[in-house]
Write a protein that holds these residues in place. Sequence first.
Motif, PDB file in Angstrom:
ATOM      1  N   UNK A  94       0.833  -1.170   0.170  1.00 27.94           N
ATOM      2  CA  UNK A  94       0.175   0.335   0.051  1.00 27.94           C
ATOM      3  C   UNK A  94       0.869   1.313  -0.029  1.00 27.94           C
ATOM      4  N   UNK A  95       2.147   0.959   0.427  1.00 22.84           N
ATOM      5  CA  UNK A  95       2.699   2.191   0.424  1.00 22.84           C
ATOM      6  C   UNK A  95       3.208   2.925  -0.777  1.00 22.84           C
ATOM      7  N   UNK A  96       3.085   2.224  -2.052  1.00 20.67           N
ATOM      8  CA  UNK A  96       3.302   2.312  -3.359  1.00 20.67           C
ATOM      9  C   UNK A  96       2.487   3.692  -3.714  1.00 20.67           C
ATOM     10  N   UNK A  97       1.415   3.740  -3.061  1.00 21.84           N
ATOM     11  CA  UNK A  97       0.549   4.905  -3.197  1.00 21.84           C
ATOM     12  C   UNK A  97       1.195   6.372  -3.012  1.00 21.84           C
ATOM     13  N   UNK A  98       2.190   6.253  -2.218  1.00 25.82           N
ATOM     14  CA  UNK A  98       3.159   7.538  -1.870  1.00 25.82           C
ATOM     15  C   UNK A  98       4.160   7.891  -2.959  1.00 25.82           C
ATOM     16  N   UNK A  99       4.162   6.902  -3.984  1.00 29.63           N
ATOM     17  CA  UNK A  99       5.198   7.284  -5.015  1.00 29.63           C
ATOM     18  C   UNK A  99       4.200   8.078  -5.988  1.00 29.63           C
ATOM     19  N   UNK A 100       4.059   9.288  -5.808  1.00 29.99           N
ATOM     20  CA  UNK A 100       2.948  10.082  -6.295  1.00 29.99           C
ATOM     21  C   UNK A 100       3.525  10.571  -7.884  1.00 29.99           C
ATOM     22  N   UNK A 101       4.582  10.124  -8.263  1.00 26.73           N
ATOM     23  CA  UNK A 101       5.201  10.636  -9.558  1.00 26.73           C
ATOM     24  C   UNK A 101       5.259   9.269 -10.590  1.00 26.73           C
ATOM     25  N   UNK A 102       5.076   8.224  -9.879  1.00 27.91           N
ATOM     26  CA  UNK A 102       5.038   7.065 -10.566  1.00 27.91           C
ATOM     27  C   UNK A 102       4.061   6.890 -11.893  1.00 27.91           C
ATOM     28  N   UNK A 103       4.774   7.066 -13.175  1.00 20.74           N
ATOM     29  CA  UNK A 103       3.961   6.897 -14.472  1.00 20.74           C
ATOM     30  C   UNK A 103       3.731   5.391 -15.184  1.00 20.74           C
ATOM     31  N   UNK A 104       5.048   4.758 -14.916  1.00 21.44           N
ATOM     32  CA  UNK A 104       5.053   3.593 -15.664  1.00 21.44           C
ATOM     33  C   UNK A 104       5.437   2.321 -14.821  1.00 21.44           C
ATOM     34  N   UNK A 105       4.693   1.524 -14.854  1.00 24.64           N
ATOM     35  CA  UNK A 105       5.011   0.200 -14.154  1.00 24.64           C
ATOM     36  C   UNK A 105       4.846  -1.203 -14.774  1.00 24.64           C
ATOM     37  N   UNK A 106       5.730  -1.917 -14.673  1.00 29.07           N
ATOM     38  CA  UNK A 106       5.731  -3.139 -15.312  1.00 29.07           C
ATOM     39  C   UNK A 106       5.867  -4.248 -14.176  1.00 29.07           C
ATOM     40  N   UNK A 107       4.730  -5.102 -14.372  1.00 33.59           N
ATOM     41  CA  UNK A 107       4.513  -6.344 -13.526  1.00 33.59           C
ATOM     42  C   UNK A 107       4.196  -7.351 -14.000  1.00 33.59           C
ATOM     43  N   UNK A 108       5.079  -7.854 -15.100  1.00 33.02           N
ATOM     44  CA  UNK A 108       4.819  -8.899 -15.947  1.00 33.02           C
ATOM     45  C   UNK A 108       5.585 -10.139 -15.429  1.00 33.02           C
ATOM     46  N   UNK A 109       4.957 -11.382 -15.600  1.00 32.08           N
ATOM     47  CA  UNK A 109       5.486 -12.814 -15.284  1.00 32.08           C
ATOM     48  C   UNK A 109       5.344 -12.692 -13.694  1.00 32.08           C
ATOM     49  N   UNK A 110       4.342 -12.606 -13.064  1.00 22.79           N
ATOM     50  CA  UNK A 110       4.347 -12.647 -11.694  1.00 22.79           C
ATOM     51  C   UNK A 110       3.335 -13.483 -11.377  1.00 22.79           C
TER      52      UNK A 110
END
Length: 549
Positions: free
Chosen positions: A182-198
């Motif tokens: 849930x702390x990922x929400x504080x990454x307020x500038x994050x625009x690109x996320x790759x979460x493949x093969x999980x």
Amino acid sequence: MTISRRSSKQDDAGLLNRRNDQDVSPVNRGNIIVRHSARPFAGEAAPGCARYLRPLTANLARPKENVPPRPLKNVKASQSRHRLFFSSLCTAVIFLILFFERQDRGLHRTHRSIRVDGSISNDAMPSRCRTLSALSPSQLGRMESLNLKSCNLTSIPASIGHASELRHLEVSDNPRLTTLPPELERCSSLSVLFSSSNPGIQSMPPVLGRMASLTRLGWRSGSLETLEAESMPPNLVHLILTANRISEIDDARVFERMRHVRKLMLSHNRIKSLSAVGVGAMKDLELIRLGGNDLESIPEGLWSLPKLAWVTLSGNPRLEVEPSSQRGKAAPVIQPLDLVSVEDQVENKAYLGQGASGTVIARKWNGKDVAIKIIHGVTSDGRAEDELKAYEALGVGGMDHRVVGCVGLLDGTRARSENGGDTHWRGRKGVVMDRLPPGMVDLALPPTIEEVTVDRWWNSKIEHNSLDAGGSSPDEVDSKWNGVARPPFSSTFVLFALRDLVAALLYLHKTIGLIHGDIYGHNIKVNPLTGHLYLLDLGASWATNGSQP
């Protein structure tokens, strides 16, 4: 026993006479006073030290030889050599220290290390995998990109919340990862996320639904079975969900959360139905890939979307319609042993290029220059078997209609090894195509994740692999395009290009019964002087009976 000097004014030559591994004899004691004492007084040497002092003091007893002084020049040269030696030695020591420090950081050897989740591992692990535990909060706050791919993570530390400037995050290929923190929400500038093969993540983590900054999400080859509206980022423009386990998207609220999406990749899932109301709300959608699913019908709202330009529907058995019969000569089946390598004949020109669905190489067949496209298999566009069907329907008459024709179909299932050759063809399938005339180049370069769907037209250097094997040199082609910035196309160039493209599409639609599905500048080879072109790459094509526009 202690030893002391009787008089410092007496000749030093009589101090000690050294004999190997023997004590001083009484006869040769000279002016040395030997006396016994229970405790040596200050300045006196212990008895056991005498044997070690003798070699040093013996030199004092020898008379000085009349040795001429060394020239100043020789002294300076000797000092220079000494300085050079010690400088080289220091440099070598510093190099070794840095090398072993690098080794200790885990960049080049296997050692016992700490994962970012705090557990201990004996496996080799790149130092980037320990970034979140190694950096301070202030350092994390200045970080803009983080690569945690293939780090064997079971969880992502809460310290990622300090990365307020993080823009690009890669967490793909971590099979034991089960969710995102849930702390990922504080990454307020994050625009690109790759979460493949999980595969350990069964559903979209809820934290993503609260991340308004996220615009590009790649979730390929996973285990997603459903999409929940609350977990969908609200401002996505590029969404990749290829090769998951999604069976249906009937909730219109999911599409409402995807209303800004321009490029939607849903191929190779198990989708049977889509919400017609939801699809109709995607007014910004430009490209959608739905190949390799189990769709029962196509939502009517899909065809009325104002910006939709690219659609792929191949590999849906309930929708599939066979292409109409080829009017010309059918394409033969070609065995790999019938192909002749050109690697020795045309240096460094055997490799012609690579796309999403295959790799293209140069060969000779029956004395004719041909290009072979080896089909990869499952891609984001469609399946290999569907592309082979499209080329089979196209046959050998495509070049006359400005479409790269099919000389034959490559069948590597019966490839055999004779004299050690052609074993690499075993089990592979592909298309043997006509080679293009010399000097043909890509009309444009493909878009990246930044451009989403827009080809790169300006300030784009033509690369070596964009040239046909028999074409001009890169320098010659660059000069035709004016190098870095291509000149504006003339009206004649545009006229010829449009005429050839329309001819190719009419032939595919009316004669063959195919929708190309991927009309891009990078799928078009053009003569940079005249504007005449050829359409290629049927990897995203699909058959139609004429009922779809």
